[in-house]
Write a protein that holds these residues in place. Structure first.
Motif, mmCIF file in Angstrom:
data_model
loop_
_atom_site.group_PDB
_atom_site.id
_atom_site.type_symbol
_atom_site.label_atom_id
_atom_site.label_comp_id
_atom_site.label_asym_id
_atom_site.label_seq_id
_atom_site.Cartn_x
_atom_site.Cartn_y
_atom_site.Cartn_z
ATOM 1 N N ALA A 364 1.073 -1.702 -0.337
ATOM 2 C CA ALA A 364 0.383 -0.246 -0.026
ATOM 3 C C ALA A 364 0.891 1.794 0.356
ATOM 4 C CB ALA A 364 -0.719 0.442 1.134
ATOM 5 N N TRP A 365 2.218 1.084 0.649
ATOM 6 C CA TRP A 365 2.358 2.394 0.454
ATOM 7 C C TRP A 365 3.420 2.521 -0.832
ATOM 8 C CZ3 TRP A 365 8.031 2.106 -0.697
ATOM 9 C CH2 TRP A 365 8.703 1.502 -0.846
ATOM 10 N N LEU A 366 3.329 1.452 -1.638
ATOM 11 C CA LEU A 366 4.210 1.791 -3.098
ATOM 12 C C LEU A 366 2.863 3.165 -3.874
ATOM 13 C CD1 LEU A 366 5.662 -1.411 -3.511
ATOM 14 C CD2 LEU A 366 7.052 0.630 -3.894
ATOM 15 N N TRP A 367 1.527 2.415 -3.357
ATOM 16 C CA TRP A 367 0.231 3.344 -3.948
ATOM 17 C C TRP A 367 0.334 4.601 -3.615
ATOM 18 C CZ3 TRP A 367 -3.059 6.176 -2.963
ATOM 19 C CH2 TRP A 367 -4.085 6.704 -4.305
ATOM 20 N N ARG A 368 1.074 5.123 -2.253
ATOM 21 C CA ARG A 368 0.994 6.136 -1.717
ATOM 22 C C ARG A 368 1.990 6.971 -2.436
ATOM 23 N NH1 ARG A 368 -0.479 3.364 2.738
ATOM 24 N NH2 ARG A 368 1.339 3.207 3.649
ATOM 25 N N MET A 369 3.332 6.412 -2.770
ATOM 26 C CA MET A 369 3.823 6.488 -3.218
ATOM 27 C C MET A 369 4.500 7.277 -4.942
ATOM 28 S SD MET A 369 8.373 5.580 -4.158
ATOM 29 C CE MET A 369 8.052 4.106 -5.049
ATOM 30 N N LYS A 370 3.639 6.697 -5.196
ATOM 31 C CA LYS A 370 2.772 6.938 -6.758
ATOM 32 C C LYS A 370 1.992 8.048 -6.904
ATOM 33 C CE LYS A 370 0.097 4.431 -10.165
ATOM 34 N NZ LYS A 370 1.037 4.983 -10.550
ATOM 35 N N ASP A 371 0.978 8.274 -5.490
ATOM 36 C CA ASP A 371 0.174 9.307 -5.879
ATOM 37 C C ASP A 371 1.077 10.201 -5.867
ATOM 38 O OD1 ASP A 371 -2.399 10.356 -5.494
ATOM 39 O OD2 ASP A 371 -1.653 10.785 -3.286
ATOM 40 N N TRP A 372 1.647 10.234 -4.950
ATOM 41 C CA TRP A 372 2.169 12.158 -4.383
ATOM 42 C C TRP A 372 3.693 12.117 -5.775
ATOM 43 C CZ3 TRP A 372 8.008 12.469 -4.314
ATOM 44 C CH2 TRP A 372 8.391 13.966 -4.025
ATOM 45 N N ILE A 373 3.862 10.483 -6.494
ATOM 46 C CA ILE A 373 5.083 11.125 -7.566
ATOM 47 C C ILE A 373 4.177 11.702 -8.202
ATOM 48 C CG2 ILE A 373 6.305 10.082 -9.339
ATOM 49 C CD1 ILE A 373 7.217 8.319 -7.649
ATOM 50 N N ASP A 374 2.690 11.125 -8.461
ATOM 51 C CA ASP A 374 1.417 11.745 -9.472
ATOM 52 C C ASP A 374 0.922 13.025 -9.247
ATOM 53 O OD1 ASP A 374 2.344 9.390 -10.935
ATOM 54 O OD2 ASP A 374 0.254 8.347 -10.738
ATOM 55 N N ARG A 375 0.655 13.429 -8.420
ATOM 56 C CA ARG A 375 0.375 14.320 -8.076
ATOM 57 C C ARG A 375 1.382 15.825 -8.012
ATOM 58 N NH1 ARG A 375 -4.538 14.386 -5.884
ATOM 59 N NH2 ARG A 375 -5.439 12.513 -4.820
ATOM 60 N N ARG A 376 2.442 15.577 -7.337
ATOM 61 C CA ARG A 376 3.814 16.905 -7.763
ATOM 62 C C ARG A 376 3.916 16.731 -9.251
ATOM 63 N NH1 ARG A 376 9.804 14.965 -6.187
ATOM 64 N NH2 ARG A 376 9.765 13.698 -8.118
ATOM 65 N N PHE A 377 3.524 15.577 -10.075
ATOM 66 C CA PHE A 377 3.761 15.909 -11.775
ATOM 67 C C PHE A 377 2.797 16.806 -11.866
ATOM 68 C CE2 PHE A 377 2.423 14.440 -15.980
ATOM 69 C CZ PHE A 377 3.684 14.888 -16.570
ATOM 70 N N MET A 378 2.046 16.522 -11.170
ATOM 71 C CA MET A 378 0.031 17.522 -12.329
ATOM 72 C C MET A 378 0.791 19.002 -11.816
ATOM 73 S SD MET A 378 -1.276 15.637 -14.271
ATOM 74 C CE MET A 378 -2.971 16.375 -14.140
ATOM 75 N N THR A 379 0.805 18.958 -10.533
ATOM 76 C CA THR A 379 0.515 20.319 -9.538
ATOM 77 C C THR A 379 2.153 21.472 -11.038
ATOM 78 O OG1 THR A 379 0.342 19.079 -7.698
ATOM 79 C CG2 THR A 379 1.917 21.782 -8.128
#
Length: 723
Positions: A364-379
């Motif tokens: 689950a922590w890898l999904w949270r990391m993916k979510d953080w990476i994706d949101r940072r890219f979109m920002t």
């Protein structure tokens, strides 16, 4: 956005809003190249980020969280935004054919359109399967599938064709969302059956054995039936057929197979590989046509890589640099793709599997990391920085070749008066490209080399005349011409007149001769696209060069004396009818500040491109007693003109006013047109001002409209039928 007054020396056209091009736009916005004009041609105003698509399908993200809004991004980059789909390319004349508009010229061209699943060779796939790309079409189909599943009863079977990472992710994400929706409705989520078909002996063939084992386990835990060695040969309603296997029943089919290329690059003569993807060298430049670049899925590199957004993102900075270098005549630099990359593949729920080379991990922590990476890219693309006005740009002279430099050197010394006119040669070429229409009552028009237009007014009819002219508020010259023509003709239709003829008044920005010619042609072609269906002919006009684009028309119409609509014909008991929604003023004020969503602006443009002619005919059928068009003074300003002339009062139901999408939001944010304060002085005409002023939509009564609708009074008994 960096503003520059440098004349246009070269045109860079970007086709597609893919992952590489959004990086190009952002980087040019941060560091523009004066003299290089950017144009973005895109089929989608909101471009989806592929890394977050499974999360959106699963319900973890909203639409705006996983889409890059190309409207504000293009404005930040100083790029013209052309909403349309490319239909063809002529590399020799450097012309791009786009559906529904004139061709677009380029000096440099970059293509980043992505790819689509290959359905052409499989009978029935195009008719009965839902392909994952183009993503906007998939998302519309996905919403329809949700409705089908939730409205069904009993077993519902979904087959996903494609065993790569995309197919596995989509199967798990759609299953998660649908089962969750069924459970929330008190329905049985287990009645949903999933099948995953792949043509090879295993899923995820480009990933390590560890990743494959993890996903085979997850698919089993989720009761997704895996059918390997199933080469699909036909899709028909209710079933999928695979070579050497029994027919597989399926109520819905999702198609996530290997990528295919658009057809127009190969048809244009660009060098392509066997699959139709554009062959580029290490510099991302076409191997057959220098000056044309490609990136992302649509490009075939010398050292092939999987069709993955990871590579398109990495190509963005190199592509930007090489477009700058190509524009300024410098050597290009190679793109060196990474051998291994970290892949994070979600499992539908908030859980993911990591893959890099032979290594893998899950959690689950890898999904949270993916979510953080994706949101940072979109920002990076949805929260754009404010740039200082005095940022030092590169020298404009670096953009142009020697001929362009000589031509541009004269622009700083442009004359005024008649010396500012567009040159005779350019004007002649433009007029030769435009279609000529004629009317018997236009005695001398655009095809006659005389000093003035000569019009005939038929006996028993009156000439109705109006003029409108304004600065451009969008960068799409052709669409601006359409809007300006609709805006001008609105005055005729508000008087109940038939459009007869028009004289154009155009100011085009300084630039090279070709740039001036294309700008003038696009303006007039846009105007003609509106004038011709109305029955009016373009009878002449005047063109000049200036600091910024501006356009308008003097329009002439004919009307029977007893059929004229006036503002003063309102009668007690009439009902008010408004034919278009309000909000163009606040929306384009927000667009200038990059605070408006691209889809809001696109909807507003669609409304402005809608002619008032049919609306006027409808109002005539239902016996309108008075009429005007709603433009710069806003709804209340034009309505007050009607009430004063008619000596009546009116009651406005503010909640009933039609609004453009986003107008309420931008007004609530305090974003108003620069004309709003002057229009607001008319609030003294409101009887119960204190109570009315508390309504959140009250400011929209004063919002100046461009190419707004008709406002008419209609007998109360006819109003509902008229609407």
């Amino acid at each position: 956005m960096q503003k520059t007054n440098a004349p246009v020396a070269k045109d860079l056209v970007l086709v597609g809003g893919g992952h590489s091009h959004v990086a190009v736009l952002r980087r040019f916005g941060m560091r523009p190249l004066p003299g290089l004009r950017l144009t973005l041609v895109t089929r989608d105003i909101h471009t989806p980020y592929s890394g977050m698509l499974p999360g959106y399908v699963a319900g973890h993200y909203g639409f705006d969280e996983c889409h890059i809004d190309l409207g504000p991004l293009a404005r930040f980059a100083g790029a013209r935004l052309y909403h349309g789909e490319v239909e063809g390319l002529d590399p020799e004349t450097r012309m791009l054919q786009i559906g529904g508009r004139p061709p677009v010229y380029f000096d440099l061209l970059s293509i980043n359109t992505g790819s689509r699943p290959a359905t052409v060779d499989v009978p029935g796939a195009a008719e009965f399967a839902l392909p994952v790309k183009p993503i906007d079409a998939f998302l519309r189909g996905w919403e329809r599938l949700i409705e089908r599943v939730t409205a069904s009863s009993g077993r519902f079977r979904i087959a996903v064709v494609g065993g790569g990472a995309g197919g596995v992710e989509l199967a798990l994400a759609t299953q998660y969302r649908l089962q969750k929706l069924l459970a929330e409705r008190g329905d049985d989520p287990e009645r949903l059956e999933y099948l995953l078909l792949t043509q090879g002996p295993e899923v995820l063939p480009t990933h390590s054995e560890g990743v494959r084992k993890r996903f085979v386990r997850v698919l089993g835990e989720r009761s997704v039936r895996l059918l390997t060695n199933h080469q699909v040969t036909e899709v028909r309603e209710g079933a999928v057929r695979a070579e050497g296997h029994a027919e597989v029943p399926a109520d819905a089919v999702l198609w996530v197979t290997s990528a295919s290329a658009p057809t127009w690059p190969a048809q244009s003569g660009l060098a392509v590989n066997d699959s139709g993807f554009i062959r580029v060298d290490a510099n991302l430049q076409s191997i057959s046509h220098p000056g044309i670049f490609a990136a992302g899925d649509v490009a075939a590199l010398p050292d092939p890589r999987p069709k993955s957004g990871v590579f398109a993102v990495r190509q963005g900075p190199v592509l930007t640099d090489n477009l700058r270098r190509a524009a300024t005549g410098r050597d290009l630099r190679p793109y060196r793709p990474q051998r291994n990359f970290l892949g994070l593949i979600s499992t539908g729920d908030r859980y993911a599997v990591a893959s890099r080379g032979e290594w893998s991990m899950e959690g689950a922590w890898l999904w949270r990391m993916k979510d953080w990476i994706d949101r940072r890219f979109m920002t990076r693309f949805n929260e754009l920085p404010d740039m200082p006005e005095d940022a030092a740009p590169e020298l404009a002279s670096g953009v142009a070749d020697q001929e362009a430099i000589r031509e541009l050197s004269t622009l700083a010394m442009r004359c005024g008066g008649c010396g500012a006119k567009v040159g005779s040669t350019v004007l002649t070429r433009v007029m030769q490209r435009l279609p000529v229409t004629r009317r018997d009552d236009v005695v001398l028009g655009i095809d006659a080399p005389d000093d003035a237009t000569v019009l005939s007014v038929p006996q028993g009819r009156l000439l109705v005349q109006s003029v409108d002219y304004f600065r451009a508020f969008i960068d799409d010259t052709y669409t601006f011409g359409r809007i300006a023509a609709n805006h001008a003709l609105g005055d005729l239709f508000a008087m109940g007149a038939e459009a007869q003829s028009a004289l154009a008044i155009a100011t085009v920005p300084y630039g090279r001769e070709r740039v001036v010619e294309e700008s003038l042609y696009e303006l007039l072609a846009g105007a003609l696209a509106v004038l011709q269906p109305s029955g009016a002919v373009l009878a002449g006009g005047h063109s000049s060069e200036g600091a910024e684009l501006a356009f308008g028309l003097t329009v002439n119409g004919l009307v029977d004396p007893d059929a004229i609509w006036r503002k003063g014909g309102m009668r007690p008991g009439d009902a008010l009818v408004l034919t278009k929604p309000l909000g163009t003023g606040t929306l384009f004020a927000a667009d200038m500040r990059r605070k408006a969503k691209g889809r809001w602006i696109e909807d507003a443009i669609t409304s402005m491109c809608l002619s008032n002619q049919v609306g006027g005919e409808c109002l005539r059928r239902f016996h309108a007693t008075a009429c005007t068009d709603v433009t710069g003074f806003g709804l209340l300003g034009h309505l007050l003109e009607m009430t004063r002339a008619s000596e009546v009062d009116v009651v406005l139901e503010v909640n009933a006013l039609p609004l453009l999408d986003g107008a309420a939001e931008t007004v609530a944010a305090g974003i108003l047109s620069s004309l709003q304060p002057q229009n607001l002085r008319l609030r003294r005409g409101v009887a119960d001002l204190e109570r009315a002023g508390q309504h959140p939509h009250f400011p929209l009564l004063f919002d100046p409209q461009t190419a707004g609708g008709l406002l008419a009074s209609v007998p109360a008994g006819q109003a509902q039928a008229c609407v």
